[in-house]
Design a protein around this motif. Structure first.
Motif, PDB file in Angstrom:
ATOM      1  N   GLU A 130       0.834  -1.204   0.000  1.00  0.00           N
ATOM      2  CA  GLU A 130       0.000   0.000   0.000  1.00  0.00           C
ATOM      3  C   GLU A 130       0.867   1.251   0.000  1.00  0.00           C
ATOM      4  O   GLU A 130       0.613   2.200  -0.754  1.00  0.00           O
ATOM      5  N   THR A 134       1.060   3.826  -3.179  1.00  0.00           N
ATOM      6  CA  THR A 134       0.730   5.223  -2.921  1.00  0.00           C
ATOM      7  C   THR A 134       1.834   6.130  -3.449  1.00  0.00           C
ATOM      8  O   THR A 134       1.573   7.149  -4.090  1.00  0.00           O
ATOM      9  N   ALA A 157     -10.623  -0.527  -0.428  1.00  0.00           N
ATOM     10  CA  ALA A 157      -9.868   0.629   0.081  1.00  0.00           C
ATOM     11  C   ALA A 157      -8.567   0.725  -0.713  1.00  0.00           C
ATOM     12  O   ALA A 157      -7.469   0.623  -0.175  1.00  0.00           O
ATOM     13  N   PRO A 159      -5.364   1.833  -2.264  1.00  0.00           N
ATOM     14  CA  PRO A 159      -4.429   2.916  -1.940  1.00  0.00           C
ATOM     15  C   PRO A 159      -4.145   3.818  -3.134  1.00  0.00           C
ATOM     16  O   PRO A 159      -3.896   5.012  -2.964  1.00  0.00           O
ATOM     17  N   GLU A 161      -6.340   4.602  -5.560  1.00  0.00           N
ATOM     18  CA  GLU A 161      -7.492   5.501  -5.690  1.00  0.00           C
ATOM     19  C   GLU A 161      -7.495   6.548  -4.577  1.00  0.00           C
ATOM     20  O   GLU A 161      -7.795   7.715  -4.819  1.00  0.00           O
ATOM     21  N   GLN A 162      -7.157   6.135  -3.373  1.00  0.00           N
ATOM     22  CA  GLN A 162      -7.111   7.090  -2.261  1.00  0.00           C
ATOM     23  C   GLN A 162      -6.077   8.179  -2.523  1.00  0.00           C
ATOM     24  O   GLN A 162      -6.337   9.357  -2.277  1.00  0.00           O
ATOM     25  N   LYS A 163      -4.900   7.792  -3.031  1.00  0.00           N
ATOM     26  CA  LYS A 163      -3.863   8.781  -3.332  1.00  0.00           C
ATOM     27  C   LYS A 163      -4.315   9.696  -4.458  1.00  0.00           C
ATOM     28  O   LYS A 163      -4.108  10.915  -4.407  1.00  0.00           O
ATOM     29  N   CYS A 165      -7.359  10.567  -5.173  1.00  0.00           N
ATOM     30  CA  CYS A 165      -8.334  11.487  -4.596  1.00  0.00           C
ATOM     31  C   CYS A 165      -7.641  12.600  -3.810  1.00  0.00           C
ATOM     32  O   CYS A 165      -8.058  13.761  -3.860  1.00  0.00           O
ATOM     33  N   GLN A 166      -6.575  12.248  -3.101  1.00  0.00           N
ATOM     34  CA  GLN A 166      -5.807  13.260  -2.374  1.00  0.00           C
ATOM     35  C   GLN A 166      -5.142  14.245  -3.333  1.00  0.00           C
ATOM     36  O   GLN A 166      -5.064  15.434  -3.049  1.00  0.00           O
ATOM     37  N   THR A 172      -7.891  17.089   1.670  1.00  0.00           N
ATOM     38  CA  THR A 172      -8.295  15.852   2.342  1.00  0.00           C
ATOM     39  C   THR A 172      -7.094  14.985   2.735  1.00  0.00           C
ATOM     40  O   THR A 172      -7.271  13.935   3.311  1.00  0.00           O
TER      41      THR A 172
END
Length: 174
Positions: A130, A134, A157, A159, A161-163, A165-166, A172
């Motif tokens: 992860e 990232t 979840a 990582p 996609e989360q990065k 989005c950040q 965020t």
């Protein structure tokens, strides 16, 4: 262990996995970027040929030929895009079935690779992966490219996609 050796071991593992993944998805009847196209379109229905060519790092004409081939096999269909000037790409029912075969075949070499690890080591590896994914996520296009053969359904979840989005909304970031 020094960093050069660690990087070298990672490179050997990565190359071995890529070779195994390529071999595994070929058993589903495809080579080249066809498996990645089917997997990507299954997660992102409605992509344009232009977006797909960027994700797959193929030339635009090469992507058109790929889609022509997949369409002639009844796996992909073109529909009108949102702006009326572009075409949107969607998997057919047969395309979804072939996507599932590709993802099933993809699991085998990955399970073989982690099968030698104890559960605690697998958990630690997941955390390290992860972090590494990232760090590699630098843009929307690159995030799609990283996950072009992922079974996104098992990674809610993500990582990457989360990065992404950040990157889109820095307020965020943790």
């Amino acid at each position: 262990m020094d960093d050069e050796r660690t990087a070298n071991l990672l490179g050997a593992l990565a190359l071995s996995l890529v070779d195994s993944l390529n071999s595994a998805v070929k058993t589903a009847g495809f080579g080249g970027e066809a498996p990645a196209a089917l997997v990507t379109l299954g997660v992102n229905p409605g992509l344009s040929i232009n977006a797909l060519h960027q994700i797959l790092s193929l030339s635009h004409p090469g992507t058109v030929r790929l889609i022509d081939r997949l369409e002639s096999q009844g796996l992909v269909e073109r529909r009108s895009g949102v702006d009326g000037r572009t075409l949107a790409l969607f998997l057919t029912q047969s395309g979804h079935a072939r996507r599932q075969i590709i993802l099933t075949e993809r699991k085998q070499p990955l399970q073989l690779a982690i099968g030698s690890l104890a559960q605690g080591d697998r958990n630690q590896l997941a955390q390290l992966l992860e972090k590494m994914l990232t760090a590699l996520t630098t843009s929307e296009l690159h995030s799609f490219a990283i996950c072009r053969l992922c079974e996104e359904e098992v990674c809610p979840a993500c990582p990457v996609e989360q990065k992404y989005c950040q990157l889109q909304n820095p307020s965020t970031a943790p």
